[in-house]
Design an enzyme around this catalytic site. Structure first.
Site, PDB file in Angstrom:
ATOM      1  CB  CYS A  10      -3.382   5.998  11.866  1.00  0.00           C
ATOM      2  SG  CYS A  10      -4.044   4.683  10.851  1.00  0.00           S
TER       3      CYS A  10
ATOM      4  CE  LYS B  39      -1.629   1.640   3.998  1.00  0.00           C
ATOM      5  NZ  LYS B  39      -1.346   3.057   4.300  1.00  0.00           N
ATOM      6  CG  ASN B  40       2.420   2.694   3.545  1.00  0.00           C
ATOM      7  OD1 ASN B  40       1.269   3.103   3.378  1.00  0.00           O
ATOM      8  ND2 ASN B  40       2.881   2.364   4.737  1.00  0.00           N
TER       9      ASN B  40
ATOM     10  CB  ILE C 239       8.494   5.508  14.557  1.00  0.00           C
ATOM     11  CG1 ILE C 239       9.633   4.498  14.347  1.00  0.00           C
ATOM     12  CG2 ILE C 239       8.278   6.370  13.304  1.00  0.00           C
ATOM     13  CD1 ILE C 239      10.988   5.089  14.022  1.00  0.00           C
TER      14      ILE C 239
ATOM     15  NE  ARG D 152      -6.602   4.449   6.125  1.00  0.00           N
ATOM     16  CZ  ARG D 152      -5.773   5.140   6.885  1.00  0.00           C
ATOM     17  NH1 ARG D 152      -6.106   5.413   8.121  1.00  0.00           N
ATOM     18  NH2 ARG D 152      -4.632   5.578   6.414  1.00  0.00           N
TER      19      ARG D 152
ATOM     20  CG  ASP E 216       3.886   0.787   9.506  1.00  0.00           C
ATOM     21  OD1 ASP E 216       3.396   1.645  10.261  1.00  0.00           O
ATOM     22  OD2 ASP E 216       4.391   1.068   8.409  1.00  0.00           O
TER      23      ASP E 216
ATOM     24  CB  ILE F 236       3.979  17.655   6.975  1.00  0.00           C
ATOM     25  CG1 ILE F 236       3.207  18.969   7.124  1.00  0.00           C
ATOM     26  CG2 ILE F 236       3.052  16.474   7.165  1.00  0.00           C
ATOM     27  CD1 ILE F 236       2.306  19.246   5.924  1.00  0.00           C
TER      28      ILE F 236
ATOM     29  NE  ARG G  58       1.250   9.809  10.808  1.00  0.00           N
ATOM     30  CZ  ARG G  58       0.767   8.890   9.987  1.00  0.00           C
ATOM     31  NH1 ARG G  58      -0.490   8.521  10.109  1.00  0.00           N
ATOM     32  NH2 ARG G  58       1.518   8.338   9.064  1.00  0.00           N
TER      33      ARG G  58
HETATM   34  N1  EPU Z   1       8.343  13.601  11.631  1.00  0.00           N
HETATM   35  C1  EPU Z   1       8.698  14.859  12.067  1.00  0.00           C
HETATM   36  N2  EPU Z   1       8.772  15.860  11.147  1.00  0.00           N
HETATM   37  C2  EPU Z   1       8.490  15.648   9.835  1.00  0.00           C
HETATM   38  C3  EPU Z   1       8.157  14.362   9.385  1.00  0.00           C
HETATM   39  C4  EPU Z   1       8.081  13.338  10.317  1.00  0.00           C
HETATM   40  O1  EPU Z   1       8.924  15.073  13.241  1.00  0.00           O
HETATM   41  O2  EPU Z   1       8.545  16.610   9.062  1.00  0.00           O
HETATM   42  C5  EPU Z   1       8.196  12.508  12.607  1.00  0.00           C
HETATM   43  C6  EPU Z   1       6.712  12.106  12.672  1.00  0.00           C
HETATM   44  O3  EPU Z   1       5.974  12.941  13.542  1.00  0.00           O
HETATM   45  C7  EPU Z   1       6.792  10.678  13.114  1.00  0.00           C
HETATM   46  C8  EPU Z   1       8.113  10.186  12.505  1.00  0.00           C
HETATM   47  O4  EPU Z   1       8.868  11.352  12.188  1.00  0.00           O
HETATM   48  O5  EPU Z   1       6.864  10.617  14.517  1.00  0.00           O
HETATM   49  C9  EPU Z   1       7.945   9.318  11.281  1.00  0.00           C
HETATM   50  O6  EPU Z   1       7.269  10.032  10.256  1.00  0.00           O
HETATM   51  P1  EPU Z   1       7.406   9.693   8.708  1.00  0.00           P
HETATM   52  O7  EPU Z   1       7.270  10.993   7.970  1.00  0.00           O
HETATM   53  O8  EPU Z   1       8.602   8.860   8.479  1.00  0.00           O
HETATM   54  O9  EPU Z   1       6.151   8.790   8.459  1.00  0.00           O
HETATM   55  P2  EPU Z   1       5.013   8.991   7.394  1.00  0.00           P
HETATM   56  O10 EPU Z   1       5.589   9.291   6.071  1.00  0.00           O
HETATM   57  O11 EPU Z   1       3.972   9.866   7.942  1.00  0.00           O
HETATM   58  C10 EPU Z   1       5.021   6.495   6.629  1.00  0.00           C
HETATM   59  C11 EPU Z   1       3.990   5.431   6.452  1.00  0.00           C
HETATM   60  C12 EPU Z   1       3.549   4.972   7.832  1.00  0.00           C
HETATM   61  C13 EPU Z   1       4.748   4.409   8.571  1.00  0.00           C
HETATM   62  C14 EPU Z   1       5.831   5.485   8.659  1.00  0.00           C
HETATM   63  C15 EPU Z   1       7.115   5.005   9.310  1.00  0.00           C
HETATM   64  C16 EPU Z   1       2.886   5.955   4.394  1.00  0.00           C
HETATM   65  C17 EPU Z   1       1.685   6.464   3.695  1.00  0.00           C
HETATM   66  N3  EPU Z   1       2.866   5.974   5.715  1.00  0.00           N
HETATM   67  O12 EPU Z   1       4.389   7.532   7.361  1.00  0.00           O
HETATM   68  O13 EPU Z   1       2.589   3.948   7.623  1.00  0.00           O
HETATM   69  O14 EPU Z   1       4.372   4.034   9.866  1.00  0.00           O
HETATM   70  O15 EPU Z   1       6.140   5.968   7.327  1.00  0.00           O
HETATM   71  O16 EPU Z   1       7.642   3.932   8.603  1.00  0.00           O
HETATM   72  O17 EPU Z   1       3.830   5.524   3.770  1.00  0.00           O
HETATM   73  C18 EPU Z   1       0.642   2.755   8.049  1.00  0.00           C
HETATM   74  O18 EPU Z   1       0.781   2.253   6.920  1.00  0.00           O
HETATM   75  O19 EPU Z   1      -0.180   2.353   8.906  1.00  0.00           O
HETATM   76  C19 EPU Z   1       1.481   3.873   8.426  1.00  0.00           C
HETATM   77  C20 EPU Z   1       1.210   4.677   9.448  1.00  0.00           C
END
Ligand code: EPU
Length: 426
Positions: free
Chosen positions: A117, A23-24, A328, A405, A306, A124, A122
């Site tokens: 979730c 999915k991701n 994480i 999902r 995950d 950005i 989270r």
């Molecule tokens: N973080 C920051 N600042 C940022 C970005 C991230 O502090 O600008 C922190 C976040 O708050 C979090 C951590 O870094 O605590 C990890 O965030 P990351 O950006 O790596 O995760 P993501 O891109 O939001 C993706 C997957 C998640 C998976 C994580 C970690 C997708 C769509 N989502 O999320 O998948 O847990 O990477 O591997 O690819 C899921 O599939 O259930 C899911 C949550």
């Protein structure tokens, strides 16, 4: 009437199962397909609601799409819209992958802030910093990301403050079509980042280093539509591995990439589970004695966040105390109170704030017992499914929308392995 997933537990999983596409990875690849100047075919897409939402948003933007038998044919040549509906965009994380492709194609984007979730803050900010470094003007206002390209997108040295998956994919998507050279340092290394980079490269992009912590990109002008099969889902593979072990079963998982599963494989072997990795198959046998463990989630290639939740379910009955620390996300133990309804004994300590990560202390119980439980987030769904399979009696799992999902035909896959699992109405 609402849907539940009903599991009559206690049966060992036995047999063979084929894992679906990631999915991701697929979410990043679908967004990348919009960069092309001709149609793309994306194969091995999991038929789950997050993928259907993404395809729906892409259609709204003007892409012509057919989706059948896990394959989407996407014609992005007449992209005109820059503003997908806020409702689906706000419900999923990956909707913001549309921003860089819209900036590249149309010079503007208006996309609701991503949701997904509720497992922590989270942030950005790393993504926004990456886009801005490449020359985009980005404003976040009234819940929307509003982006435009005033002059020209250009390469830059982007040093991520943390190895964020989203920021790495988002920066790569914009840099692939920006003029000149971009370096992303402290990049995330997850398998889906490599798969997005492979697809971009097939379309003509010049990307080196994906899968390491430094990705180097030389921007190109034209992306050619290509066919790409999505990699197998690492999280579904891991969930099935854990379910096989937790039910004392014997399962052969086909279509997997064992190297993506190394952290889980090592952990399972360490606690006494038999795991055999072959070219594209993994066999897990859970009949021998096993014990509790200490572990923490990490970025790839460490143990994936995950797969934290289903592993905790498994550990609830493992002899000896176990501790699991979530490194994480701040708040990824919401499902523990549901496991407690099934007889688990777990203390979660820590505020989840920086420097005080949450740790689950798992005190083993003899067995889990079926109960009515609610899914609080996507991967918690996997935790409750594993718990239901392990438990004596019937487990009714509510809020199944989270399961839809991310897990394609999970009921059928488990039934084929001998489990008593079906959707029901209540
Ligand atoms: N973080 C920051 N600042 C940022 C970005 C991230 O502090 O600008 C922190 C976040 O708050 C979090 C951590 O870094 O605590 C990890 O965030 P990351 O950006 O790596 O995760 P993501 O891109 O939001 C993706 C997957 C998640 C998976 C994580 C970690 C997708 C769509 N989502 O999320 O998948 O847990 O990477 O591997 O690819 C899921 O599939 O259930 C899911 C949550």
């Amino acid at each position: 009437m609402s849907e539940i997933l009903r599991i009559n537990g206690g049966k060992p999983l036995e047999g063979e199962v084929r894992v679906s596409g990631s999915k991701n990875a697929a979410l990043g690849i679908l967004a990348a397909a919009l960069l092309a100047d001709s149609p793309c075919t994306i194969e091995n897409l999991p038929d789950v609601s997050d993928i259907r939402s993404m395809l729906g948003m892409m259609e709204e933007l003007g892409a012509k799409i057919t989706f059948k038998d896990n394959t989407a044919v996407i014609d992005p040549t007449d992209l005109t819209g820059c503003s997908p509906s806020p409702e689906p965009a706000s419900k999923m994380r990956a909707s913001y992958y549309l921003v860089p492709v819209l900036l590249r194609k149309l010079g503007k984007a208006h996309v609701h802030l991503p949701g997904g979730c509720n497992i922590g803050e989270r942030a950005i900010d790393e993504t926004l910093r990456g886009w801005r470094a490449l020359g985009a003007t980005i404003e976040v206002k009234d819940g929307f990301i509003i982006g435009s390209v005033e002059n020209e997108l250009h390469g830059a040295n982007v040093v991520l403050g943390c190895p964020s998956v989203g920021a790495t994919i988002n920066t790569m998507l914009l840099a692939a079509g920006a003029k000149g050279r971009t370096t992303i340092s402290n990049a995330a290394k997850e398998p889906h980042i490599v798969d997005v980079a492979i697809f971009l490269s097939a379309m003509g992009a010049r990307i080196k280093g994906a899968g390491t912590d430094e990705i180097r990109i030389n921007g190109i002008d034209e992306f050619v539509g290509r066919t790409h099969p999505v990699i197998p889902d690492q999280i579904e593979t891991g969930t099935l591995m854990i379910a096989a072990a937790a039910t004392k079963g014997d399962v052969l998982i086909r279509g997997a990439i064992p190297v993506h599963m190394e952290a889980l494989t090592l952990k399972l072997m360490e606690i006494g589970i038999f795991v055999e990795s072959m070219d594209d198959m993994i066999r897990v046998v859970g009949s021998q004695p096993y014990r509790g463990t200490v572990m923490k989630t990490q970025v790839y290639p460490g143990y994936p966040t995950d797969l934290q939740q289903p592993f905790v379910s498994f550990l609830t009955t493992a002899p000896g105390e176990s501790t699991v620390t979530e490194e994480i996300f701040e708040n990824r133990f919401a499902y523990v109170k549901e496991l407690e309804k099934m007889g688990a004994s777990i203390d979660v300590r820590g505020t989840g704030k920086q420097g005080d990560r949450q740790t689950a202390y798992i005190h083993p119980v003899k067995k889990l017992t079926g109960a009515r439980v609610e899914v609080p987030d996507l991967r918690a769904g996997a935790a409750l499914i594993v718990a239901g399979l392990m438990a004596e009696g019937t487990t009714d799992i509510g809020h199944t929308e989270f399961i839809h999902r991310g897990y394609e035909c999970i009921d059928k896959k488990l039934r084929d392995l001998g489990a008593d699992v079906h959707w029901a109405e209540e």
